[in-house]
Design an enzyme around this catalytic site. Structure first.
Site, PDB file in Angstrom:
ATOM      1  CG  ASP A 472     -36.932 -62.695  17.984  1.00 48.65           C
ATOM      2  OD1 ASP A 472     -38.013 -62.841  17.390  1.00 48.65           O
ATOM      3  OD2 ASP A 472     -36.778 -61.895  18.918  1.00 48.65           O
ATOM      4  CG  ASP A 542     -42.570 -59.289  21.896  1.00 45.97           C
ATOM      5  OD1 ASP A 542     -42.043 -60.377  22.179  1.00 45.97           O
ATOM      6  OD2 ASP A 542     -42.092 -58.505  21.049  1.00 45.97           O
TER       7      ASP A 542
HETATM    8  C1  GLA Z   1     -38.490 -59.503  19.695  1.00 47.01           C
HETATM    9  C2  GLA Z   1     -38.838 -60.548  20.728  1.00 47.01           C
HETATM   10  C3  GLA Z   1     -38.516 -60.030  22.101  1.00 47.01           C
HETATM   11  C4  GLA Z   1     -37.052 -59.661  22.177  1.00 47.01           C
HETATM   12  C5  GLA Z   1     -36.718 -58.668  21.088  1.00 47.01           C
HETATM   13  C6  GLA Z   1     -35.235 -58.403  21.025  1.00 47.01           C
HETATM   14  O1  GLA Z   1     -39.328 -58.412  19.780  1.00 47.01           O
HETATM   15  O2  GLA Z   1     -40.179 -60.898  20.629  1.00 47.01           O
HETATM   16  O3  GLA Z   1     -38.828 -61.004  23.071  1.00 47.01           O
HETATM   17  O4  GLA Z   1     -36.277 -60.824  22.049  1.00 47.01           O
HETATM   18  O5  GLA Z   1     -37.128 -59.123  19.816  1.00 47.01           O
HETATM   19  O6  GLA Z   1     -34.919 -57.501  20.047  1.00 47.01           O
END
Ligand code: GLA
Length: 734
Positions: A472, A542
């Site tokens: 990420d 997301d």
């Molecule tokens: C980001 C990712 C999510 C999740 C969060 C965790 O927003 O896109 O899918 O993994 O971080 O903090």
């Protein structure tokens, strides 16, 4: 594929396109043609030289006005007033460069871009043109790669300083494509967090149209993709010229319509807030730009991109390899996660037929929310007393794979790493740093920083029980300076950062070739071919509400195949937009993506356990279908979306249909399928009806009827109400 005439006309031709340019007597490169294949490049008319009035003529050559000359790698200051490919300040303090042809070579080995990712070669030829400006000792190499079987032209350039004094460059573009005057539209993909990949098509204006990023990530605001197309082009017909970059940092894709209505597409690193101090004997490599031409509209364009990305950009190791289904803990538990919960969710995952448990954020030292701990990649002993290797082994002992979330490029001010090394975060002197999600970005221009992160990741992966990593990256950069670089090189930081990141990824992929990496950046904030050339799949957004996600997948599909996209069934009401939707539609929205799963808590799983068992087993049993196949947008408008997917062996056809808002008395709709074998018989799995390919393509497949009225026998209906969906499966009989 590459032919070169005695008078230096270079023609790159395959079955999809021809690209032609020539060397003028003055030594400049004139672009001649880009379009459908032509056999006789030598017949292409040369450029008129006329005095148009009130124009400047290049270095005393009568009527050679560079402002109306299509070129290959233009510079500024010698009668071309448009944005150049190369620009900067030379040792004399001025910005005038003149690049002239020196020589060329052709190679079947695709050149390495000195640490930058690039498309793989093979059944390809690369033409290298060497240009030089002897006055300032500047040399430029232009790379043109043409493939036998793909409608993609790959371009990049290298600038070398062979002079005695440094040159400070501000524009070092990867490529220029000068197109002839026409009525063009431009298509691009814009967005923001959880609303990525909105396709906008607009009339190309006079002047300049640009999409770019100055965030040091390719960004959700504008994906690095742009298509210039004939005004009349549709999904299935019309000339389209499209461009992207294999790069994840600050990019620019611009289209300039000059005074004579010719159109210049420039692709490369964003010149805004960029400078590169090129000392004698140093070289600068630009990211690879990819260009597609097709006369077959946007569908034709996407076909070319998809096949190319599947076969030449996505990591070879995972090509045509089915992806595991997974349960991700994020929307199931957020930061309220511990070992016991993971093991319970693993049991639930196993019970519904999911193949992998992915432990998302919240597992490492002190991480209770997003205000701390990034940079300290060891398990939180209070909540994960056994540590990650032992937990991974226990999950695996249940017959599941184990995946782990990390965000390795970041550091929380509240972390041991930051306490030990405050100078390891990007920063500028005497300014308070701007935080994003309470965190800072590590200075990946520094080898010791990258090495530290490599060692920490290695300490996790070395146990051998981690099958998957979700990588990420949750903030855009600010104050992007480095304490390790001199003042004169601070504007190099964003690109040097990318080189550090790519170097780290390359080391990891080489050391752990079997670990499946998934790229993520708050969803789609860095969904680009740079990252996707290292990682076979990406968390595109997301947004897990299916209706929100439909538009995102639809937009992204202009460039990216669904092979590189992951999707899961998230909670309802959606945590992103509050919408209530059925499990079926949540599954169907991601049904054609390569990797599928769920992110639901135990209660939600129990509530729908039977349906989840059915769907997750279906996903696992058919996962091989959704790799290497052919995706087509059949219908996409405000009320409905219909997609088709033909498996790699062309024997199974999936048609996913979504009707967004219900209404009374709607038309009877059909979807005309595409690219089936017209004489083959296909059986519709749900009722055993046989249709031939020509019927399905010409007359179409009857879509389920959307109604609020009473159902009647013999009619195929959509589920009642809003956000309904239907997944057809057709199998080829012989
Ligand atoms: C980001 C990712 C999510 C999740 C969060 C965790 O927003 O896109 O899918 O993994 O971080 O903090």
């Amino acid at each position: 594929m590459i032919s070169i005439s005695d008078d230096k006309v270079f023609a790159l031709t395959n079955a999809e396109f021809s690209y032609v340019f020539r060397v003028l007597d003055e030594g400049l490169l004139q672009h001649v043609y880009y379009g459908a294949p032509i056999a006789h490049a030598e017949e292409l008319a040369s450029h008129f030289r006329v005095d148009r009035g009130a124009t400047s003529h290049f270095q005393g050559v009568p009527n050679l006005n560079l402002n109306d000359l299509p070129q290959e790698y233009p510079t500024f200051g010698t009668s071309d007033y448009r944005r150049p490919a190369l620009h900067g300040v030379n040792a004399d303090g001025n910005s005038v460069f003149t690049l002239k042809y020196v020589r060329h070579t052709v190679t079947i080995d695709k050149p390495d871009l000195d640490g930058l990712p690039s498309a793989r070669g093979g059944e390809s030829e690369t033409l290298i043109i060497y240009l030089a400006d002897p006055l300032h000792g500047l040399e430029v190499e232009l790379f043109y790669t043409i493939y036998q079987n793909y409608g993609v032209l790959a371009r990049s350039s290298v600038v070398r300083n062979s002079g005695k004094a440094p040159v400070d460059l501000t524009h070092i573009m990867s490529s220029t494509i000068d197109l002839p005057p026409d009525d063009y539209d431009v298509l691009h993909l814009h967005g923001t967090w959880s609303r990525e990949f909105n396709a906008e098509r607009t009339k190309l204006p006079m002047g300049r149209f640009e999409i770019d990023s100055a965030r040091s990530t390719s960004s959700a605001a504008h994906n690095p993709f742009l298509a210039v197309m004939e005004r009349g082009a549709t999904e299935t017909s019309g000339n389209v010229f499209a461009s992207t970059l294999i790069y994840s940092g600050n990019f620019s894709l611009s289209v300039e319509t000059g005074e004579f209505e010719d159109v210049r597409v420039l692709a490369g690193i964003n010149p805004f807030n960029f400078a590169w101090h090129l000392a004698p004997n140093e070289a600068f490599y630009t990211p690879e730009a990819l260009h597609v031409f097709t006369p077959y509209g946007l569908r034709g364009m996407s076909r070319i991109w998809h096949r190319f990305i599947q076969n030449k950009v996505s990591p070879e190791r995972f090509r045509n390899i089915a992806r595991p289904t997974y349960l991700n803990t994020w929307e199931a538990a957020y930061f309220d996660i511990d070992e016991a919960k993971v093991l319970t969710l693993a049991d639930k995952a196993k019970d519904v037929g999911v193949q992998m448990l992915v432990l998302d954020d919240g597992w490492f030292e002190g991480r209770r929310d997003d205000t701390s701990s990034l940079g300290d990649w060891t398990a939180d002993m209070a909540r994960f007393p056994s540590g990650i290797p032992a937990l991974a082994a226990r999950v695996r002992a249940k017959g599941l794979k184990f995946g782990l979330w990390i965000e390795p490029e970041m550091v929380s001010p509240n972390s041991q790493l930051f306490e030990d090394h405050p100078d390891w975060a990007l920063q500028v002197p005497e300014r308070k740093p701007s935080l994003g999600r309470n965190q800072l970005t590590l200075d990946f221009t520094r080898k010791e920083v990258v090495d530290n992160i490599y060692d920490q990741i290695e300490a996790l992966l070395a146990c051998g029980d981690i099958d998957y990593v979700k990588w990420d990256m949750n903030r855009n950069m600010t104050e992007a300076g480095s304490t390790a670089l001199p003042k004169g090189r601070q504007l190099e930081v964003p690109h040097r950062y990318m080189l550090g990141l790519y170097g780290l990824l390359r080391r990891l992929m080489e050391a752990y070739p079997d670990v499946l990496f998934e790229t993520c950046a708050s969803g789609g904030n860095r969904f680009d071919l740079g990252m996707l050339s290292f990682m076979p799949q990406g968390w595109i957004s997301d947004m897990s509400d299916p209706i929100g996600r439909l538009a995102i997948i639809n937009g992204a599909s202009y460039l990216y195949p669904l092979d590189v996209m992951t999707a899961y069934i998230g909670p309802s009401p959606s945590h992103q937009n509050g919408r209530i939707s059925s499990i079926k539609t949540r599954y169907n929205a991601g049904a054609l993506c390569a990797a599928k799963g769920i992110s639901l808590n135990s209660l939600d799983i129990d509530t729908d356990v039977d349906l989840l068992r059915e769907l997750m087993r279906l996903a696992a049993n058919t996962s091989g279908d959704f790799i290497g196949g052919e995706f087509t947008r059949l219908i996409s408008d405000d009320t409905q979306i219909c997609w088709q997917y033909i498996t790699r062996d062309r024997r199974t056809i999936y048609v996913a249909y979504f009707h967004i808002l219900s209404a009374p008395n709607l038309p009877f709709r059909r979807a005309n399928l595409a690219d089936l074998d017209p004489v083959a018989a296909y059986e519709l799995q749900e009722d055993g009806t046989i249709y031939h390919g020509d019927t399905l393509m010409q007359h179409g497949l009857a879509l389920p009827y959307v109604t609020c009225g009473q159902p009647q026998a013999g009619v195929r209906y959509m589920d009642r109400g809003d956000f309904a969906s239907h997944l057809f499966v057709l199998r080829r009989k012989r």
